[in-house]
Design an enzyme around this catalytic site. Structure first.
Site, PDB file in Angstrom:
ATOM      1  N   TYR A   1       0.844  -1.198   0.000  1.00  0.00           N
ATOM      2  CA  TYR A   1       0.000   0.000   0.000  1.00  0.00           C
ATOM      3  C   TYR A   1       0.872   1.237   0.000  1.00  0.00           C
ATOM      4  O   TYR A   1       1.835   1.322   0.773  1.00  0.00           O
ATOM      5  CB  TYR A   1      -0.889   0.002   1.248  1.00  0.00           C
ATOM      6  CG  TYR A   1      -1.832   1.199   1.340  1.00  0.00           C
ATOM      7  CD1 TYR A   1      -2.863   1.355   0.416  1.00  0.00           C
ATOM      8  CD2 TYR A   1      -1.687   2.155   2.341  1.00  0.00           C
ATOM      9  CE1 TYR A   1      -3.728   2.445   0.496  1.00  0.00           C
ATOM     10  CE2 TYR A   1      -2.558   3.231   2.428  1.00  0.00           C
ATOM     11  CZ  TYR A   1      -3.573   3.379   1.498  1.00  0.00           C
ATOM     12  OH  TYR A   1      -4.434   4.448   1.583  1.00  0.00           O
TER      13      TYR A   1
ATOM     14  N   ASP B   1       9.170   2.822   0.112  1.00  0.00           N
ATOM     15  CA  ASP B   1       8.079   3.475   0.834  1.00  0.00           C
ATOM     16  C   ASP B   1       8.250   3.103   2.302  1.00  0.00           C
ATOM     17  O   ASP B   1       7.857   2.026   2.731  1.00  0.00           O
ATOM     18  CB  ASP B   1       6.730   3.005   0.288  1.00  0.00           C
ATOM     19  CG  ASP B   1       5.573   3.571   1.109  1.00  0.00           C
ATOM     20  OD1 ASP B   1       5.833   4.257   2.119  1.00  0.00           O
ATOM     21  OD2 ASP B   1       4.410   3.309   0.739  1.00  0.00           O
TER      22      ASP B   1
ATOM     23  N   LYS C   1       3.682   8.841   9.005  1.00  0.00           N
ATOM     24  CA  LYS C   1       3.492   8.229  10.322  1.00  0.00           C
ATOM     25  C   LYS C   1       4.494   8.728  11.378  1.00  0.00           C
ATOM     26  O   LYS C   1       4.361   9.872  11.818  1.00  0.00           O
ATOM     27  CB  LYS C   1       3.474   6.701  10.163  1.00  0.00           C
ATOM     28  CG  LYS C   1       2.298   6.317   9.227  1.00  0.00           C
ATOM     29  CD  LYS C   1       1.947   4.875   9.133  1.00  0.00           C
ATOM     30  CE  LYS C   1       0.634   4.733   8.359  1.00  0.00           C
ATOM     31  NZ  LYS C   1       0.685   3.951   7.154  1.00  0.00           N
TER      32      LYS C   1
HETATM   33  C1  PLP Z   1       0.034   4.437   5.814  1.00  0.00           C
HETATM   34  C2  PLP Z   1       0.828   4.201   4.593  1.00  0.00           C
HETATM   35  C3  PLP Z   1       0.768   5.069   3.495  1.00  0.00           C
HETATM   36  C4  PLP Z   1      -0.224   6.186   3.392  1.00  0.00           C
HETATM   37  O1  PLP Z   1      -0.030   7.170   4.342  1.00  0.00           O
HETATM   38  P1  PLP Z   1      -1.252   8.164   4.698  1.00  0.00           P
HETATM   39  O2  PLP Z   1      -0.655   9.106   5.670  1.00  0.00           O
HETATM   40  O3  PLP Z   1      -2.337   7.295   5.243  1.00  0.00           O
HETATM   41  O4  PLP Z   1      -1.653   8.828   3.432  1.00  0.00           O
HETATM   42  C5  PLP Z   1       1.644   4.852   2.460  1.00  0.00           C
HETATM   43  N1  PLP Z   1       2.530   3.844   2.487  1.00  0.00           N
HETATM   44  C6  PLP Z   1       2.615   2.993   3.518  1.00  0.00           C
HETATM   45  C7  PLP Z   1       3.627   1.907   3.510  1.00  0.00           C
HETATM   46  C8  PLP Z   1       1.750   3.125   4.594  1.00  0.00           C
HETATM   47  O5  PLP Z   1       1.803   2.245   5.591  1.00  0.00           O
END
Ligand code: PLP
Length: 428
Positions: free
Chosen positions: A144, A239, A267
């Site tokens: 994701y 990511d 995060k």
């Molecule tokens: C949470 C997450 C996102 C998206 O971040 P948001 O602040 O919810 O837009 C993207 N990549 C990874 C790996 C994530 O865990």
């Protein structure tokens, strides 16, 4: 437990907010029942609107690595707020957090702050496409990267949970430029690279996957991707929205020794406020506006409150090397405890763990990619989730989510969690 007030608040919310929530995974669609409304939180605990207390393993889906309402972060935000909440001009604190982040993370020279992980990944891919002057990207099933169009193709967690891996509204034109590979499967990547020679701008992945439960990379997987990227002159994007500043000061690059070309954050970097960021070496970052041609912007990007929270958080993490070993030890303890209980009760399971990320899959096969994660028993998970909740343990309401540990957890909390697993195991 009584959830009366949560239930009333949910009914009211549903009238004015789609599904009653501002982010779909918060609803309990994947597990049934109604979401809890949280009134406040402190340290390792959440308190809902009915006054029930929970040991929290979501921690705002990852940011709160030192626990809720962590004082240095709260104080930093309060002090900043008194001096104005946003100016739309450069501020000194943006340079301070940038200097700190660049010093903590290997292999990056410059960092640009945005407001979410979604924005970070979306912008990183635009930058990669612009820099390489190529249109296609490779992503992995079950990873994701936020909800921007290019990524809503077999995305993990929320998107999978709701069975809509390809969201309506994402055009065919966009979807055709996102090529899908299988996690931990280098051959699937190599095939795509060979079939699309000279067309791929970047490969983006979660270096330690966390959105199909926790799935660490197999030995050689990240190294192999790095080699393929070098060979095909493709940028490698890590990511690290979930893993950045959580698994180590320098994130997965430090942990694995594999260098990425662009790194995305979110995060933890915001300490619980809305912050994302992406970073790379000079030549790539200088390709961004205003120095370069790739446009990217944000009215509230680098917002003083968000930067204050992030700076306080990173300062704490940078100060004490023990935080990561402490988190690691607690996670190992929890892993061993749960493992013993589930095995003792003959419940098929696979536990994956890396640093302070851990997930329990109700499956008796190794969980190494999206397909194996999806084969786990979701009915067992539903019963497990509600049982844990009833016993005061709050884990994410989806089998495709990772549990996040906070250093605020005590060994008593971990023992209480393991005891709850023992109780719930009897009904699985
Ligand atoms: C949470 C997450 C996102 C998206 O971040 P948001 O602040 O919810 O837009 C993207 N990549 C990874 C790996 C994530 O865990």
């Amino acid at each position: 437990m009584i959830y009366k007030r949560s239930s009333d608040l949910f009914a009211a919310a549903k009238k004015v907010i789609p599904g009653g929530v501002n982010s779909p995974v918060r609803a309990f669609n994947a597990v049934g029942g109604e979401p809890l409304f949280i009134r406040e939180a402190k340290g390792a605990y959440l308190y809902d609107e009915d006054g029930n207390r929970y040991i929290d393993y979501i921690n705002s889906w990852g940011p709160l690595i030192l626990g809720h309402a962590y004082e240095p972060v709260v104080n930093a935000v309060v002090e900043k707020a008194k001096k104005g909440t946003s100016f739309g001009t450069p501020t000194e604190i943006e340079t301070q957090i940038a200097e700190l982040a660049v010093s903590m993370v290997p292999n990056i020279d410059k960092i640009r702050f945005v407001n979410s992980g979604t924005e970070a990944c979306m912008s990183a891919v635009r930058l990669a496409r612009g820099f390489k002057n190529r249109e296609k990207i490779i992503k992995f099933s079950g990873c994701y990267h936020g909800h921007s169009d290019s990524f809503l193709i077999q995305a993990g967690s929320g998107a999978v949970t709701f069975g809509s891996p390809n969201s309506p509204g994402v055009t065919q034109g966009t979807a055709k430029d996102t090529l899908l590979a299988n996690y931990n499967d280098l051959e699937s990547v190599e095939n795509l690279l060979n079939a699309n020679k000279g067309e791929i701008a970047c490969i983006i992945l979660e270096p330690i996957a966390g959105n199909m439960g926790c799935i660490p990379p197999k030995k050689g997987f990240l190294e192999g991707l790095r080699e393929l990227c070098n060979e095909h002159e493709v940028l490698l994007i890590f990511d690290e929205v979930m893993t950045g500043f959580r698994l180590a000061k320098g994130g997965a690059q430090e942990l694995t020794g594999v260098d990425a070309d662009i790194v995305c954050f979110g995060k933890v970097i915001g300490g619980g406020l809305p912050v994302g960021a992406f970073a790379a070496r000079h030549e790539i970052m200088d390709y961004l506006a205003p120095t370069g041609p790739v446009y990217q912007a944000g009215t509230l990007s680098g917002n003083p409150l968000a930067m204050a929270a992030g700076l306080a958080m990173l300062t704490e993490l940078n100060r004490s090397a023990e935080i990561y070993s402490s988190l690691h030890d607690k996670t190992v303890y929890l892993h061993k405890g749960i493992e013993k209980v589930l095995s003792g009760n003959n419940i098929p399971h696979t536990i994956n763990r890396k640093g302070s990320m851990i997930s329990v899959h109700f499956s008796d096969e190794p969980v190494v990619d999206f397909a194996s994660a999806a084969r786990a028993n979701n009915d067992t998970f539903k019963v497990f989730f509600h049982g844990m909740l009833e016993n005061g343990i709050y884990i994410a309401p989806s089998a495709f989510e990772t549990w996040f540990l906070t250093d605020a957890l005590t060994y008593e909390d971990l023992d209480a969690t393991i005891a709850a697993v023992e109780k719930v195991s009897k009904s699985l």
